[in-house]
Design an enzyme around this catalytic site. Structure first.
Site, mmCIF file in Angstrom:
data_model
loop_
_atom_site.group_PDB
_atom_site.id
_atom_site.type_symbol
_atom_site.label_atom_id
_atom_site.label_comp_id
_atom_site.label_asym_id
_atom_site.label_seq_id
_atom_site.Cartn_x
_atom_site.Cartn_y
_atom_site.Cartn_z
ATOM 1 N N THR A 39 0.829 -1.209 0.000
ATOM 2 C CA THR A 39 0.000 0.000 0.000
ATOM 3 C C THR A 39 0.864 1.260 0.000
ATOM 4 O OG1 THR A 39 -1.597 -1.232 1.316
ATOM 5 C CG2 THR A 39 -1.911 1.143 1.157
ATOM 6 N N ASP A 68 4.186 -8.994 5.053
ATOM 7 C CA ASP A 68 4.877 -9.675 3.958
ATOM 8 C C ASP A 68 6.258 -9.060 3.742
ATOM 9 O OD1 ASP A 68 5.212 -11.466 1.840
ATOM 10 O OD2 ASP A 68 4.483 -10.004 0.380
#
Length: 673
Positions: free
Chosen positions: A484, A605
């Protein structure tokens, strides 16, 4: 052992302990804190083998004033929440405004600072690092750090912290300030002796006045304490601070605190900083007086020493229920509006407050009730979504998630929206897709609601772009991961780099329809080639490879170099492509001849993979919290100890250049890196 249910805290019991804690801690517990109070007390009852609150009350009533249980109770009732470099604007004020003026006035003595509620030591050690850097190691300051909790004082004196706390210390202070552990202690770090020697810890109860034995101070920090005190107690303490302050001294309190409704001579200087401008009753800081260190206080049975630490029992946040995030849906399709509304209403953290068919209608709704996050289509009548962003965000920076169904050929609209400040983008779901991608949509909207709207990153002079790439180590492989906010972050970093870079491989969480378009867009902006990776691609200098959407990318040996492997393997950490898949392969095959960088993104992640890279000898860096849209992936990597350097986005390119510059000819770049 017994449970809370076995020991109900009635009004009489609560009143007794409420009064007792007021005398012990100076904190007024409201009735809504009854359950928290009870839970804390029962922990101590378990330790003592007592069967009820009534028994504990009787036990306390028979204690002599010298019994250590009073101090144990203080320690039990206080929770010390603090961080390194907390409320950093205060430190910036010292560096930019106070210290230069202080040096002009005081040339022949030390600066004296009191950290009056020092907890486990993060505040005084942060101050010591900043001042040590400012005075260039000279012996120009001393810090007195005090607390009423003997356990946290012991922790602070030891100066050892878990590696996840390192994220709060800016990289420029880590070299002189801390030492990392190794072997079994590799997940810990210790404050260096040079910094520890500047801080003297001691027991001090702020309600026990006067403070004249402390000497005089130039700066007093007492942050995030007064918010829990009654105004009369605040007034007493700040007036005592005034008496031990020199003319021109500062009193620094927490950003959420105020000295309103108190009578004092402190003058408001802005940003929760107060000044003493009058010389009346001022002490000279040269009159430093040693303070008696009381590690075993002896309060009277019913007048124990009050404590000035922040207790979670008194914290409103401890019992507050998180409010739902308010969502405004903007889309000209009734089907999509209803579908998204149904999806968000199933999420316990989201609340749909309105549905608009076009931006004009949305703007009127925003005037009536401001949402926490907006979902926005691009193609709409009267005004398209991109134009709406250009109009809205400069006026009101509300986080926006683009939900669109445009084709690859129209992807430029999405990238323009992200440039304007949109937080994220999602392909419009169909009804059959809701079960599979609905949770991901909700997660992105939730994260966006707490994310940052960054119109433009503050730029340094484009030093790296203007330099020659000659002399850069092209045998190093650079791996970058982001999510993001990553498309803009990657653009910022790559467009700052010159021609002549080593191979760079990137995993950005991106839908398949956009990955090729994203690579093509960067290729137009950069002086080197940027392309979507294909299986079998050889890693080459002056080339950046972007992982294709909905595929996994890893690296593998290929003769004397390395190549890309593209597979349809399942998601890792719910992502495909996954940053961990790339980083794991780099750690396995390339080791110390690699650099790993993790940028803005939600989730975790890449964090574990970056740790593997660092353990394999690679250099690693992470984007700092302030410049991230969502500080998720970098935060987790920092917490794991995977990160060597933490930098704002506008310094990542310079840092990478400095690591690759074999000849180190351009030493002036180091001030940026």
């Amino acid at each position: 052992m017994f449970s809370i249910g076995d020991n109900e805290c009635g009004d009489d019991e609560f009143q007794y302990f409420q009064d007792l804690i007021m005398r012990l801690c100076g904190i007024h517990l409201k009735p809504i804190k009854k359950d928290l109070l009870k839970t804390r007390l029962l922990r101590r009852l378990n330790d003592l083998g007592l069967g009820s609150l009534a028994e504990y009350r009787t036990y306390l009533s028979h204690l002599p004033s010298t019994n250590e249980e009073w101090q144990v109770l203080i320690n039990v009732m206080t929770t010390n929440k603090t961080d390194f470099f907390r409320e950093s604007s205060h430190l910036q004020f010292l560096l930019e405004r106070y210290l230069p003026e202080w040096e002009k006035r005081q040339l022949n003595r030390r600066l004296r600072i009191w950290s009056a509620a020092s907890s486990t030591g993060e505040e005084p050690y942060s101050l010591a690092m900043v001042l040590d850097s400012y005075f260039k190691g000279a012996d120009r300051f001393e810090i007195c750090a005090s607390d009423v909790d003997t356990e946290v004082l012991a922790h602070a004196k030891n100066g050892v912290y878990s590696l996840d706390r390192l994220q709060g210390i800016p990289a420029q202070y880590q070299f002189r300030g801390i030492t990392r552990g190794s072997g079994e202690l590799r997940r810990w770090f210790k404050i260096k002796k040079e910094i520890q020697s500047k801080v003297q810890f001691q027991y001090r109860n702020l309600v026990e006045t006067p403070y004249s034995d402390m000497g005089a101070f130039d700066i007093i920090f007492c942050r995030n304490v007064f918010i829990y005190f009654a105004s009369d107690l605040i007034e007493k303490v700040i007036n005592e601070f005034y008496e031990v302050s020199a003319t021109g001294s500062l009193l620094v309190i927490g950003h959420s605190e105020t000295l309103q409704n108190t009578k004092s001579q402190w003058e408001y200087g802005g940003a929760s900083i107060f000044t003493k401008s009058s010389a009346k009753h001022a002490l000279s800081p040269s009159r430093s007086a040693p303070t008696k260190v009381l590690m075993h206080p002896t309060p009277a049975p019913h007048k124990p020493i009050p404590v000035t630490r922040v207790s979670s029992l008194a914290s409103p946040a401890a019992v507050s229920v998180h409010a739902k995030k308010k969502v405004l849906i903007v889309d000209d399709s009734k089907t999509i509006r209803d579908l998204l509304e149904r999806l968000f209403r199933q999420d316990s953290e989201l609340e749909v407050i309105g549905k608009a068919t076009n931006p004009i209608e949305a703007w009127e709704m925003i005037k009536g009730e401001r949402p926490d996050v907006i979902t926005l289509d691009i193609h709409m009548p009267e005004m398209d979504g991109v134009t709406f962003l250009e109009t809205l965000l400069p006026k009101d920076p509300i986080p926006v998630v683009m939900i669109t169904s445009i084709s690859q050929e129209e992807s430029g609209h999405v990238f323009r929206a992200l440039e304007l400040g949109a937080v994220d983008y999602i392909q419009k779901p169909s009804l059959p897709e809701l079960n599979s991608i609905g949770p991901m949509i909700c997660e992105k909207v939730r994260q966006a609601a707490t994310g940052k709207v960054l119109h433009k990153q503050k730029k340094l002079s484009p030093i790296t772009r203007s330099l020659s790439g000659q002399g850069l180590d092209q045998s190093t492989i650079v791996a970058i991961g982001s999510s993001t906010g990553g498309t803009e972050a990657l653009k910022h970093v790559l467009t700052e780099l010159p021609k002549g870079i080593p191979p760079i491989v990137i995993v950005q969480h991106i839908p398949p329809v956009f990955s090729a378009a994203f690579a093509n867009r960067l290729n137009q902006l950069c002086p080197f080639e940027v392309k979507e990776a294909r299986s079998g691609d050889i890693l080459l200098p002056d080339q950046v490879l972007i992982a294709p959407g909905a595929k996994q990318l890893s690296l593998a040996p290929s003769g004397n170099t390395y190549c890309v492997k593209i597979t349809d393997d399942p998601p890792v950490n719910r992502h495909k492509p996954s940053v961990d898949v790339l980083f794991d392969s780099v750690a396995k095959h390339i080791g110390k001849k690699a650099i790993g960088i993790i940028l803005t993104g939600m989730g975790a992640d890449g964090a574990k993979g970056l740790l593997k890279m660092r353990e394999a000898g690679a250099r690693t860096a992470a984007q700092d919290e302030e410049s991230c849209v969502v500080f998720g992936m970098p935060k987790e990597a920092i917490r794991l100890g995977a990160v060597e350097e933490i930098r704002p986005l506008n310094e990542i390119a310079a840092l990478l250049y400095s690591w690759l510059d074999r000849d180190k000819r351009l030493s002036w770049v180091k001030k940026y890196a």
